[in-house]
Design a protein around this motif. Structure first.
Motif, PDB file in Angstrom:
ATOM      1  N   LEU A 256       1.273   6.456  -6.961  1.00 23.40           N
ATOM      2  CA  LEU A 256       0.069   7.153  -7.408  1.00 23.40           C
ATOM      3  C   LEU A 256       0.185   8.650  -7.138  1.00 23.40           C
ATOM      4  O   LEU A 256      -0.251   9.470  -7.947  1.00 23.40           O
ATOM      5  CB  LEU A 256      -1.158   6.582  -6.699  1.00 23.40           C
ATOM      6  N   MET A 257       0.760   8.994  -6.013  1.00 20.55           N
ATOM      7  CA  MET A 257       0.898  10.408  -5.701  1.00 20.55           C
ATOM      8  C   MET A 257       1.815  11.119  -6.668  1.00 20.55           C
ATOM      9  O   MET A 257       1.540  12.235  -7.097  1.00 20.55           O
ATOM     10  CB  MET A 257       1.414  10.549  -4.295  1.00 20.55           C
TER      11      MET A 257
ATOM     12  N   LEU B 174      -6.704  14.718  -3.033  1.00 24.14           N
ATOM     13  CA  LEU B 174      -6.550  13.653  -2.052  1.00 24.14           C
ATOM     14  C   LEU B 174      -7.919  13.184  -1.582  1.00 24.14           C
ATOM     15  O   LEU B 174      -8.791  13.992  -1.285  1.00 24.14           O
ATOM     16  CB  LEU B 174      -5.688  14.125  -0.881  1.00 24.14           C
TER      17      LEU B 174
ATOM     18  N   ALA C  67       0.833  -1.200   0.000  1.00 24.96           N
ATOM     19  CA  ALA C  67       0.000   0.000   0.000  1.00 24.96           C
ATOM     20  C   ALA C  67       0.869   1.252   0.000  1.00 24.96           C
ATOM     21  O   ALA C  67       0.577   2.224  -0.707  1.00 24.96           O
ATOM     22  CB  ALA C  67      -0.934   0.006   1.216  1.00 24.96           C
ATOM     23  N   LEU C  68       1.959   1.238   0.752  1.00 25.91           N
ATOM     24  CA  LEU C  68       2.859   2.389   0.768  1.00 25.91           C
ATOM     25  C   LEU C  68       3.488   2.584  -0.606  1.00 25.91           C
ATOM     26  O   LEU C  68       3.569   3.703  -1.123  1.00 25.91           O
ATOM     27  CB  LEU C  68       3.963   2.167   1.800  1.00 25.91           C
ATOM     28  N   TYR C  69       3.932   1.475  -1.179  1.00 25.09           N
ATOM     29  CA  TYR C  69       4.546   1.491  -2.504  1.00 25.09           C
ATOM     30  C   TYR C  69       3.558   2.049  -3.528  1.00 25.09           C
ATOM     31  O   TYR C  69       3.896   2.934  -4.324  1.00 25.09           O
ATOM     32  CB  TYR C  69       4.970   0.064  -2.827  1.00 25.09           C
ATOM     33  N   SER C  70       2.335   1.565  -3.487  1.00 27.67           N
ATOM     34  CA  SER C  70       1.336   2.031  -4.443  1.00 27.67           C
ATOM     35  C   SER C  70       0.989   3.492  -4.225  1.00 27.67           C
ATOM     36  O   SER C  70       0.890   4.271  -5.179  1.00 27.67           O
ATOM     37  CB  SER C  70       0.059   1.195  -4.308  1.00 27.67           C
ATOM     38  N   ALA C  71       0.792   3.855  -2.962  1.00 31.66           N
ATOM     39  CA  ALA C  71       0.405   5.236  -2.660  1.00 31.66           C
ATOM     40  C   ALA C  71       1.467   6.202  -3.151  1.00 31.66           C
ATOM     41  O   ALA C  71       1.157   7.245  -3.739  1.00 31.66           O
ATOM     42  CB  ALA C  71       0.186   5.400  -1.159  1.00 31.66           C
ATOM     43  N   SER C  72       2.719   5.855  -2.935  1.00 26.86           N
ATOM     44  CA  SER C  72       3.802   6.734  -3.350  1.00 26.86           C
ATOM     45  C   SER C  72       3.798   6.922  -4.868  1.00 26.86           C
ATOM     46  O   SER C  72       3.886   8.051  -5.361  1.00 26.86           O
ATOM     47  CB  SER C  72       5.131   6.133  -2.882  1.00 26.86           C
TER      48      SER C  72
ATOM     49  N   ARG D 133       2.202  10.364  -9.649  1.00 21.10           N
ATOM     50  CA  ARG D 133       1.427  10.526 -10.881  1.00 21.10           C
ATOM     51  C   ARG D 133       0.463  11.692 -10.778  1.00 21.10           C
ATOM     52  O   ARG D 133       0.245  12.429 -11.739  1.00 21.10           O
ATOM     53  CB  ARG D 133       0.659   9.238 -11.189  1.00 21.10           C
ATOM     54  N   LEU D 134      -0.160  11.872  -9.597  1.00 19.74           N
ATOM     55  CA  LEU D 134      -1.095  12.975  -9.426  1.00 19.74           C
ATOM     56  C   LEU D 134      -0.380  14.325  -9.449  1.00 19.74           C
ATOM     57  O   LEU D 134      -0.959  15.333  -9.836  1.00 19.74           O
ATOM     58  CB  LEU D 134      -1.847  12.827  -8.106  1.00 19.74           C
ATOM     59  N   TYR D 135       0.862  14.337  -9.008  1.00 17.96           N
ATOM     60  CA  TYR D 135       1.616  15.585  -9.034  1.00 17.96           C
ATOM     61  C   TYR D 135       1.988  15.982 -10.459  1.00 17.96           C
ATOM     62  O   TYR D 135       2.142  17.161 -10.770  1.00 17.96           O
ATOM     63  CB  TYR D 135       2.903  15.452  -8.215  1.00 17.96           C
TER      64      TYR D 135
END
Lengths: 166, 166
Positions: A36-37, A134, A29-34, A39-41
């Motif tokens: 994805l973020m 977010l 989840a940490l790996y994915s969240a990082s 990408r959003l930036y």
DNA sequence: TACTAAGAAATCGTGCACGATTTAAATGGA
DNA sequence: TCCATTTAAATCGTGCACGATTTCTTAGTA
């Protein structure tokens, strides 16, 4: 990931199954969240001509300049092998200057140029725009941030310990 | 990072300062946590000859094989440009096979070899060992995992939406 | 049957990340 | 003073990550 629907491994000792799954999911989840973020930036930072790591470096430099490569590395958790080429790209883009510290020729001082300072104004709208993306409520974000900060702090200690052992 | 001791920017409008800082710290905390975790996995995965992304790919394949490249990409949140070379390295290491799906020659089926299956036994001890490294209490880990899972789920939706717009 | 559109994977170019090594400068003794 | 040690950055090699493009296959349709 199909983690939620995963059946228990038939070989994992029962007492570890729950913990093992939790761990896997948390790290993933940490790996994915990082990812994805980052990408959003991207759409927010593209107009500024920055990548997310470059944006972090500029944030650090806007707060404290000049900084040495080592100080930036400490602040961002990156080593010189990563920062040197990144800073060279920022320099090539005219956003920072790099020069040897006359007082200690081993060090390199990095500093925003006028253009780099000007970018700070444009970048001012990024955090608010990002915040809109977010997907959690304000109190959840705050709680997540609080837990993560303690988590990172603990991990850094563990990492420093591991480095000293070798 | 000296985030805790950071003084407020003198240029940021007052009403954004709090939110902006929170956002920056949260995103940066995620970025840092992800990197630190990968580093903590390294000593556990090195003996297996795997990197963390490769370990994730093997976890996915141990749960479901054969999988297509696209299915793995969906599970891990990676695209073919990342997975193809990663899977080729796993194949070069003798851990997986890659072959075109006879029923649809566009697809490539990936499957662990006997050696790849055998590795699953060795990898069984990894999650428990990793869990020992994590610096939070069990209930905090659970809470962090829960919040992160919702967070990732929300981010994925936002990401899918952004992709469709372009 | 042709011809186009949609799909899946591979490829290309750029940038991040890090372990290990190298180069050069500063430091601290003998 | 001279030399070994330490420190700071750069360099090298490998691997991850992704946008954009390409190649090949399948599906849909006139």
């Amino acid at each position: 990931m199909t983690a939620e629907t995963t059946t228990m491994s038939t070989r994992t000792p029962a007492q570890f199954a729950g913990a093992a799954k939790l761990d896997q999911q948390l790290c993933f989840a940490l790996y994915s969240a990082s990812g994805l973020m980052t990408r959003l930036y991207r759409p927010l930072l593209d107009p500024l001509g920055l990548t997310y790591p470059q944006y972090l470096a500029m944030l650090a430099l806007w707060e404290r300049a000049p900084s040495t490569v080592g100080e930036l590395g400490e602040a961002l958790g990156l080593d010189s092998a990563t920062l040197t080429p990144l800073l060279k790209r920022l320099e090539a883009g005219g956003l920072v200057t790099r020069r040897r510290d006359p007082a200690d020729e081993r060090r390199v001082l990095v500093e925003p140029t006028a253009k780099g300072q000007a970018l700070r104004e444009q970048a001012g709208s990024v955090p608010a725009a990002m915040l809109c993306n977010l997907p959690l409520e304000a109190d959840e974000l705050k709680s997540l941030h609080h837990t993560l900060t303690r988590f990172v702090s603990g991990l850094r200690k563990a990492d420093a310990g591991a480095a000293n052992q070798s």
